[in-house]
Design a protein around this motif. Sequence first.
Motif, mmCIF file in Angstrom:
data_model
loop_
_atom_site.group_PDB
_atom_site.id
_atom_site.type_symbol
_atom_site.label_atom_id
_atom_site.label_comp_id
_atom_site.label_asym_id
_atom_site.label_seq_id
_atom_site.Cartn_x
_atom_site.Cartn_y
_atom_site.Cartn_z
ATOM 1 N N SER A 185 4.099 5.341 6.025
ATOM 2 C CA SER A 185 3.948 4.208 6.953
ATOM 3 C C SER A 185 2.682 4.332 7.799
ATOM 4 C CB SER A 185 5.173 4.112 7.874
ATOM 5 O OG SER A 185 5.302 5.283 8.653
ATOM 6 N N GLU A 186 1.919 5.424 7.626
ATOM 7 C CA GLU A 186 0.702 5.674 8.406
ATOM 8 C C GLU A 186 -0.507 5.656 7.467
ATOM 9 O OE1 GLU A 186 0.754 5.863 11.604
ATOM 10 O OE2 GLU A 186 2.934 5.985 11.855
ATOM 11 N N PRO A 187 -1.104 4.493 7.243
ATOM 12 C CA PRO A 187 -2.213 4.403 6.272
ATOM 13 C C PRO A 187 -3.461 5.169 6.685
ATOM 14 C CG PRO A 187 -1.960 2.334 7.463
ATOM 15 C CD PRO A 187 -0.776 3.177 7.828
ATOM 16 N N ASP A 188 -3.581 5.536 7.956
ATOM 17 C CA ASP A 188 -4.713 6.350 8.388
ATOM 18 C C ASP A 188 -4.522 7.818 8.026
ATOM 19 O OD1 ASP A 188 -6.017 4.180 9.521
ATOM 20 O OD2 ASP A 188 -5.125 4.491 11.500
ATOM 21 N N VAL A 189 -3.300 8.176 7.645
ATOM 22 C CA VAL A 189 -2.952 9.586 7.455
ATOM 23 C C VAL A 189 -2.676 9.936 5.997
ATOM 24 C CG1 VAL A 189 -1.269 11.382 8.047
ATOM 25 C CG2 VAL A 189 -2.036 9.750 9.794
ATOM 26 N N TRP A 190 -1.822 9.138 5.341
ATOM 27 C CA TRP A 190 -1.288 9.597 4.061
ATOM 28 C C TRP A 190 -2.295 9.678 2.919
ATOM 29 C CZ3 TRP A 190 -1.401 6.935 -0.467
ATOM 30 C CH2 TRP A 190 -1.416 5.538 -0.444
ATOM 31 N N PRO A 191 -3.341 8.844 2.839
ATOM 32 C CA PRO A 191 -4.255 9.008 1.686
ATOM 33 C C PRO A 191 -4.904 10.398 1.624
ATOM 34 C CG PRO A 191 -4.540 6.837 2.667
ATOM 35 C CD PRO A 191 -3.673 7.613 3.603
ATOM 36 N N LEU B 37 0.829 -1.199 0.000
ATOM 37 C CA LEU B 37 0.000 0.000 0.000
ATOM 38 C C LEU B 37 0.867 1.254 0.000
ATOM 39 C CD1 LEU B 37 -2.822 1.241 0.110
ATOM 40 C CD2 LEU B 37 -2.705 1.093 2.614
ATOM 41 N N ALA B 38 1.853 1.289 0.894
ATOM 42 C CA ALA B 38 2.743 2.448 0.966
ATOM 43 C C ALA B 38 3.538 2.604 -0.324
ATOM 44 C CB ALA B 38 3.687 2.308 2.155
ATOM 45 N N LEU B 39 4.008 1.509 -0.878
ATOM 46 C CA LEU B 39 4.792 1.571 -2.112
ATOM 47 C C LEU B 39 3.939 2.101 -3.263
ATOM 48 C CD1 LEU B 39 7.564 0.971 -3.333
ATOM 49 C CD2 LEU B 39 6.749 -1.329 -3.882
ATOM 50 N N SER B 40 2.667 1.721 -3.296
ATOM 51 C CA SER B 40 1.785 2.225 -4.354
ATOM 52 C C SER B 40 1.595 3.725 -4.225
ATOM 53 C CB SER B 40 0.426 1.505 -4.305
ATOM 54 O OG SER B 40 -0.350 1.928 -3.192
ATOM 55 N N GLY B 41 1.524 4.221 -2.983
ATOM 56 C CA GLY B 41 1.407 5.659 -2.775
ATOM 57 C C GLY B 41 2.648 6.403 -3.221
ATOM 58 N N ALA C 69 5.199 19.607 0.079
ATOM 59 C CA ALA C 69 4.077 18.718 0.383
ATOM 60 C C ALA C 69 4.372 17.289 -0.049
ATOM 61 C CB ALA C 69 2.811 19.230 -0.300
ATOM 62 N N PHE C 70 5.091 17.130 -1.158
ATOM 63 C CA PHE C 70 5.538 15.803 -1.601
ATOM 64 C C PHE C 70 6.331 15.139 -0.479
ATOM 65 C CE2 PHE C 70 8.256 12.693 -3.470
ATOM 66 C CZ PHE C 70 7.699 12.275 -4.673
ATOM 67 N N GLU C 71 7.247 15.886 0.098
ATOM 68 C CA GLU C 71 8.080 15.353 1.183
ATOM 69 C C GLU C 71 7.225 14.948 2.377
ATOM 70 O OE1 GLU C 71 11.698 14.064 2.470
ATOM 71 O OE2 GLU C 71 11.241 14.954 0.524
ATOM 72 N N LEU C 72 6.225 15.753 2.700
ATOM 73 C CA LEU C 72 5.345 15.453 3.832
ATOM 74 C C LEU C 72 4.599 14.147 3.608
ATOM 75 C CD1 LEU C 72 3.994 16.286 6.506
ATOM 76 C CD2 LEU C 72 2.326 17.580 5.152
ATOM 77 N N VAL C 73 4.037 13.964 2.417
ATOM 78 C CA VAL C 73 3.314 12.724 2.127
ATOM 79 C C VAL C 73 4.266 11.530 2.185
ATOM 80 C CG1 VAL C 73 1.864 11.485 0.480
ATOM 81 C CG2 VAL C 73 1.672 13.966 0.672
ATOM 82 N N ALA C 74 5.445 11.681 1.572
ATOM 83 C CA ALA C 74 6.408 10.582 1.543
ATOM 84 C C ALA C 74 6.822 10.157 2.951
ATOM 85 C CB ALA C 74 7.638 10.994 0.734
ATOM 86 N N GLU C 75 6.930 11.120 3.844
ATOM 87 C CA GLU C 75 7.343 10.813 5.215
ATOM 88 C C GLU C 75 6.245 10.116 6.018
ATOM 89 O OE1 GLU C 75 8.509 14.588 6.707
ATOM 90 O OE2 GLU C 75 10.509 14.532 5.781
ATOM 91 N N GLN C 76 4.994 10.194 5.557
ATOM 92 C CA GLN C 76 3.870 9.621 6.294
ATOM 93 C C GLN C 76 3.359 8.313 5.688
ATOM 94 O OE1 GLN C 76 2.559 10.800 9.194
ATOM 95 N NE2 GLN C 76 4.225 12.298 9.177
#
Length: 242
Positions: free
Chosen positions: A123-129, A86-90, A114-121
């Motif tokens: 590992s948190e599937p409740d947050v990054w989508p 899931l994270a890799l697909s994001g 913002a790209f960096e912010l998403v990439a750093e998150q």
Amino acid sequence: MEWTASGRILAVRPHGETSAVVEVLTTEHGRHAGLVRGGRSRALRPVLQPGNKVRAVWRARLEEHLGALTIEPEELSAGAIMEDALALSGLNALCAMASLCLPEREPHPNVAGAFELVAEQLSEPDVWPALYVRWELGVLADLGYGLDLRRCAATGATENLVYVSPKSGRAVSAEGGAPWKDKMLALPGFLTGSGALAPGDIAAGLRLSAHFLDRRVLWPADKRLPDARARMIERLEAAGRL
């Protein structure tokens, strides 16, 4: 000509037998490509993966030349999440969309940040989508096609905004949009700060951003949304995250 900056690898294309053309996204220089000599070697292949954070040095005799890139790893994000589909697909969708939508060599520091912010998150599937949806809308805004979600285009109301006009990109209230609700795009509450993330919100947000990215950015340039984005949506659906 020379510059040095930290950035994220967006895309890698083979060049000749041993080299690669690599795109990096940096705050200072935007989406920028260069030739990495030996980029297809066993030593560099793990480094030259989309999503990895690197230190890049670009050199060229003239500014308009492709130039040469020297890459040093800073954070091998792609390898770190290789077992998390899931994270890799994001991460892959982020890279593909940035490579597709951003003009080359045009700084967009808000998008890069913002790209960096998403990439750093990731590992948190409740947050990054949700962050990813906001990032796509941010790309639209930075390119001059931002949506107006502040008030209803029909009534001027600032509450109960539940639609977006597919033509104007302006928010519409439930009352104002009632006669045309079947033609409207849904506006999830988390994008207006009017509610917590609810089931279906990520799907609605992705449909919203896709509509305007396709209509205003990609279609005029004879491009289409990348397969990596579709795979991310499939993964989110399978994980119950839409």
